[in-house]
Design a protein around this motif. Sequence first.
Motif, mmCIF file in Angstrom:
data_model
loop_
_atom_site.group_PDB
_atom_site.id
_atom_site.type_symbol
_atom_site.label_atom_id
_atom_site.label_comp_id
_atom_site.label_asym_id
_atom_site.label_seq_id
_atom_site.Cartn_x
_atom_site.Cartn_y
_atom_site.Cartn_z
ATOM 1 N N SER A 76 0.767 -1.116 0.068
ATOM 2 C CA SER A 76 0.313 0.033 -0.043
ATOM 3 C C SER A 76 0.854 1.145 -0.137
ATOM 4 O O SER A 76 0.591 2.251 -0.760
ATOM 5 C CB SER A 76 -0.953 0.192 1.297
ATOM 6 O OG SER A 76 -1.673 -1.037 1.098
ATOM 7 N N ALA A 77 2.108 1.091 0.792
ATOM 8 C CA ALA A 77 2.945 2.418 0.914
ATOM 9 C C ALA A 77 3.418 2.789 -0.690
ATOM 10 O O ALA A 77 3.464 3.642 -0.804
ATOM 11 C CB ALA A 77 3.934 2.236 1.879
ATOM 12 N N ASN A 78 3.984 1.458 -1.199
ATOM 13 C CA ASN A 78 4.550 1.520 -2.593
ATOM 14 C C ASN A 78 3.388 2.042 -3.568
ATOM 15 O O ASN A 78 3.768 3.076 -4.393
ATOM 16 C CB ASN A 78 5.138 0.271 -2.992
ATOM 17 C CG ASN A 78 6.228 -0.180 -2.085
ATOM 18 O OD1 ASN A 78 6.919 0.688 -1.571
ATOM 19 N ND2 ASN A 78 6.671 -1.278 -2.194
ATOM 20 N N THR A 79 2.119 1.720 -3.527
ATOM 21 C CA THR A 79 1.016 2.199 -4.360
ATOM 22 C C THR A 79 0.886 3.698 -4.063
ATOM 23 O O THR A 79 0.761 4.579 -5.187
ATOM 24 C CB THR A 79 -0.090 1.407 -4.192
ATOM 25 O OG1 THR A 79 -0.030 -0.008 -4.461
ATOM 26 C CG2 THR A 79 -1.278 1.848 -5.151
ATOM 27 N N ILE A 80 0.993 4.010 -2.879
ATOM 28 C CA ILE A 80 0.625 5.390 -2.668
ATOM 29 C C ILE A 80 1.600 6.371 -3.111
ATOM 30 O O ILE A 80 1.503 7.551 -3.563
ATOM 31 C CB ILE A 80 0.516 5.809 -1.104
ATOM 32 C CG1 ILE A 80 -0.933 5.031 -0.468
ATOM 33 C CG2 ILE A 80 0.493 6.933 -0.780
ATOM 34 C CD1 ILE A 80 -1.216 4.988 1.067
ATOM 35 N N SER A 81 2.976 5.936 -2.939
ATOM 36 C CA SER A 81 3.967 6.481 -3.149
ATOM 37 C C SER A 81 3.898 6.798 -4.873
ATOM 38 O O SER A 81 4.190 7.996 -5.534
ATOM 39 C CB SER A 81 5.175 6.018 -2.925
ATOM 40 O OG SER A 81 6.416 6.680 -3.399
ATOM 41 N N ALA A 82 3.722 5.796 -5.554
ATOM 42 C CA ALA A 82 3.473 5.717 -7.057
ATOM 43 C C ALA A 82 2.446 6.656 -7.452
ATOM 44 O O ALA A 82 2.593 7.700 -8.223
ATOM 45 C CB ALA A 82 3.350 4.339 -7.608
ATOM 46 N N LEU A 83 1.183 6.827 -6.867
ATOM 47 C CA LEU A 83 0.177 7.649 -7.194
ATOM 48 C C LEU A 83 0.563 9.209 -6.770
ATOM 49 O O LEU A 83 0.064 9.772 -7.486
ATOM 50 C CB LEU A 83 -1.094 7.023 -6.500
ATOM 51 C CG LEU A 83 -1.763 5.941 -6.989
ATOM 52 C CD1 LEU A 83 -2.921 5.511 -5.916
ATOM 53 C CD2 LEU A 83 -2.092 5.999 -8.307
ATOM 54 N N GLU A 84 1.218 9.535 -5.698
ATOM 55 C CA GLU A 84 1.623 10.585 -5.543
ATOM 56 C C GLU A 84 2.392 11.189 -6.595
ATOM 57 O O GLU A 84 2.319 12.455 -6.804
ATOM 58 C CB GLU A 84 2.227 10.469 -4.011
ATOM 59 C CG GLU A 84 1.136 10.610 -3.019
ATOM 60 C CD GLU A 84 1.822 10.639 -1.475
ATOM 61 O OE1 GLU A 84 2.941 10.583 -1.484
ATOM 62 O OE2 GLU A 84 1.166 10.753 -0.473
ATOM 63 N N SER A 85 3.616 10.314 -6.826
ATOM 64 C CA SER A 85 4.425 10.832 -8.000
ATOM 65 C C SER A 85 3.542 11.163 -9.433
ATOM 66 O O SER A 85 3.865 12.118 -10.002
ATOM 67 C CB SER A 85 5.215 9.706 -8.357
ATOM 68 O OG SER A 85 6.001 9.856 -9.304
#
Length: 149
Positions: A76-85
């Motif tokens: 989830s943290a990786n997905t959030i990071s990718a979406l924020e980027s």
Amino acid sequence: MNERYRYEYNAEYADGNTVRRRQKQQEERFREVKGGQNRRRKHMSFGYMAFLCLAMAAVAVVATCYVSLRMQITNSANTISALESQLNELRQENDEKYNKASSNVDLDEIKRIAMEEYGMTYADENQIVTYSDEGGDDYVRQNEAIPQK
């Protein structure tokens, strides 16, 4: 009973038959205690073994659930990071396009065309009608015709 006492380093030592008897008695007591512990270790009850197995199974289940939850959190943290980027890239692209579009618009030219070619003028005081939104919404609903003055 010949016993000699000597003092070295503030410790008392005794030599002789009495000491040997005491040592034998202590060794026998130690063997008895240790022997009883060994007998108890060799014969574990079925209930105790079942409890140990259930405890180990519970620990395994809890550990598996914990690892699974940690993996989900990491994903989830990786997905959030990718979406924020991605969001930041889209905002930057949007800002660039907005600035490009607004730099191409000449507001003075639009005003000139509106006034000269289409005959538009600024509104007079008697042409302005003010409405209040009493419901607290962000827009006004028109249920009747607007009154003419």
